[in-house]
Design an enzyme around this catalytic site. Structure first.
Site, short mmCIF file in Angstrom:
data_model
loop_
_atom_site.label_atom_id
_atom_site.label_comp_id
_atom_site.label_asym_id
_atom_site.label_seq_id
_atom_site.Cartn_x
_atom_site.Cartn_y
_atom_site.Cartn_z
N LYS A 223 0.64 3.49 -2.96
CA LYS A 223 -0.53 4.34 -3.26
C LYS A 223 -0.17 5.83 -3.26
CE LYS A 223 -3.71 0.98 -1.16
NZ LYS A 223 -4.35 0.55 0.09
N TYR B 177 -2.66 -2.14 -10.60
CA TYR B 177 -2.69 -1.94 -9.15
C TYR B 177 -1.92 -3.06 -8.44
CZ TYR B 177 -4.35 -1.95 -4.36
OH TYR B 177 -4.39 -1.99 -2.98
N SER C 253 0.79 -1.24 0.00
CA SER C 253 0.00 0.00 0.00
C SER C 253 0.82 1.29 0.00
CB SER C 253 -0.89 0.05 1.23
OG SER C 253 -2.12 -0.52 0.95
N TYR D 111 -4.83 4.47 7.68
CA TYR D 111 -6.18 3.86 7.68
C TYR D 111 -6.97 4.26 8.93
CZ TYR D 111 -3.33 0.88 4.67
OH TYR D 111 -2.47 0.42 3.74
N VAL E 247 0.81 -3.60 4.04
CA VAL E 247 0.71 -4.90 4.69
C VAL E 247 2.00 -5.73 4.57
CG1 VAL E 247 -1.80 -5.18 4.70
CG2 VAL E 247 -0.49 -5.90 2.68
N1 GLN Z 1 -1.97 -5.15 -2.18
C1 GLN Z 1 -2.65 -5.00 -0.93
C2 GLN Z 1 -4.14 -5.03 -1.12
O1 GLN Z 1 -4.62 -4.49 -2.08
C3 GLN Z 1 -2.22 -3.72 -0.29
C4 GLN Z 1 -2.93 -3.48 1.02
C5 GLN Z 1 -2.07 -2.80 2.05
O2 GLN Z 1 -0.85 -2.80 1.99
N2 GLN Z 1 -2.71 -2.30 3.08
O3 GLN Z 1 -4.86 -5.58 -0.32
#
Ligand code: GLN
Length: 328
Positions: free
Chosen positions: A80, A204, A77, A256, A274
């Site tokens: 992003k 993505y 993530s 988050y 994550v």
């Molecule tokens: N690739 C992961 C997902 O889309 C990224 C989520 C994350 O790092 N919080 O669930």
């Protein structure tokens, strides 16, 4: 010693104290075993949970690091943030705002939720918003879009080796990421994504599977701290006019459903993934990267949060720090 709200990092002091502070934090939290590695993407479950590294890069290019800072992992993530920058460069803020909002959700990163009124995903830091953001990346086809994305990461990472997608992580998530697929279809339904859904999802999943190490995270953060200019290569990685947009949304949404508490306690823009990485930006001063794969229930690195809380306290990094008692 800082004496006013106009924070100024004293470089001389940093050089002396940072190596010891990083070593202390690393040994203090090394034994912490709380949390669990992400396993909803099968490839992520294979990571060694004990890995742990902390790295700081200052805006004048000094690097401080401790632990497994060369260990490679997928960015997840944290990507992003950078995809958002590229979408802003491709379309400008006004247009991007018609597709992705900037409101924190207070929900989990993978919540299947859109703004009731506008039908937009809430913000670019949660999965729904990030998928919509990535679908905005320009290019004549999937290969050109991926190459533009990788070139963008290269500018931030600025290393002489290439930037790669981990194919196992990418295919692992592509074959299991049905929740993300559901969000994408919901957004297609509301006209928030208009490109081929599987192509948008592939890009993505590929951006999430870009391989980095902890040093890279800190350097990418330092680039954002330095008006978009990579402090080591001096390359402009992103148009400086978008830095305030990127950092604002990181500040309010990057952690988050922990974003409010993070802003309160740590007080700097940040983004977690994550993979167990956290990237934090101290504007005009430094970038911080922490990597430790055990996550809390919200998907943030347990040791990473602790390290950033202490670093912020010890160095007086909170953006609204005015006590005059900080070290810098
Ligand atoms: N690739 C992961 C997902 O889309 C990224 C989520 C994350 O790092 N919080 O669930």
């Amino acid at each position: 010693m800082r004496v006013s709200c106009q924070l100024h990092v004293n470089q001389g002091d940093l050089e002396i104290v940072l190596p010891d502070i990083l070593k202390e934090l690393h040994s203090k939290y090394k034994s912490m075993q709380e949390g669990a590695v992400a396993n909803y993407i099968p490839e992520l479950a294979k990571v060694n949970p004990d890995l742990f590294s902390i790295c700081i890069v200052t805006v004048d290019g000094q690097v401080y690091e401790v632990g497994d800072y060369e260990q490679l992992f997928t960015i997840q993530s944290i990507s992003k943030v950078f995809a958002y920058g590229l979408a802003l460069e491709d379309h400008g803020l006004d247009y991007v705002l018609t597709r992705v909002g900037v409101e924190p959700t207070g929900d989990a990163f993978n919540a299947i939720v859109l703004d009731e009124q506008s039908k937009r995903p809430y913000n670019p830091m949660v999965n729904a918003g990030a998928i919509a953001t990535t679908s905005l990346i320009k290019g004549s086809g999937p290969t050109e879009r991926l190459n533009r994305m990788l070139d963008m990461f290269r500018r931030y990472i600025g290393r002489d080796r290439d930037v790669f997608v981990d194919i196992s992580a990418f295919t692992s998530e592509r074959s299991t990421g049905h929740r993300n697929r559901a969000m994408a279809y919901l957004m297609l339904n509301f006209g928030m994504i208009d490109r081929n859904i599987e192509e948008a999802l592939d890009l993505y999943f590929q951006q999430c599977a870009v391989i980095v190490n902890c040093q890279d995270l800190a350097l990418m953060a330092a680039t954002l701290a330095n008006r978009g200019i990579n402090p080591i290569t001096k390359e402009q990685a992103v148009d400086s006019r978008y830095i305030k947009d990127i950092l604002s949304v990181m500040y309010t949404c990057g952690m988050y459903n922990f974003a409010g508490e993070w802003a309160y306690k740590v007080g700097i823009p940040a983004k977690s993934g994550v993979c167990g990485g956290i990237l934090a930006v101290v504007p005009h001063k430094m970038g911080i990267g922490v990597f430790s794969p055990r996550l809390d229930a919200r998907g943030n690195s347990v040791r990473g949060v602790k390290v950033c809380e202490e670093l912020s306290q010890q160095l007086g990094l909170h953006l609204f720090e005015c006590s005059g008692q900080s070290r810098f």
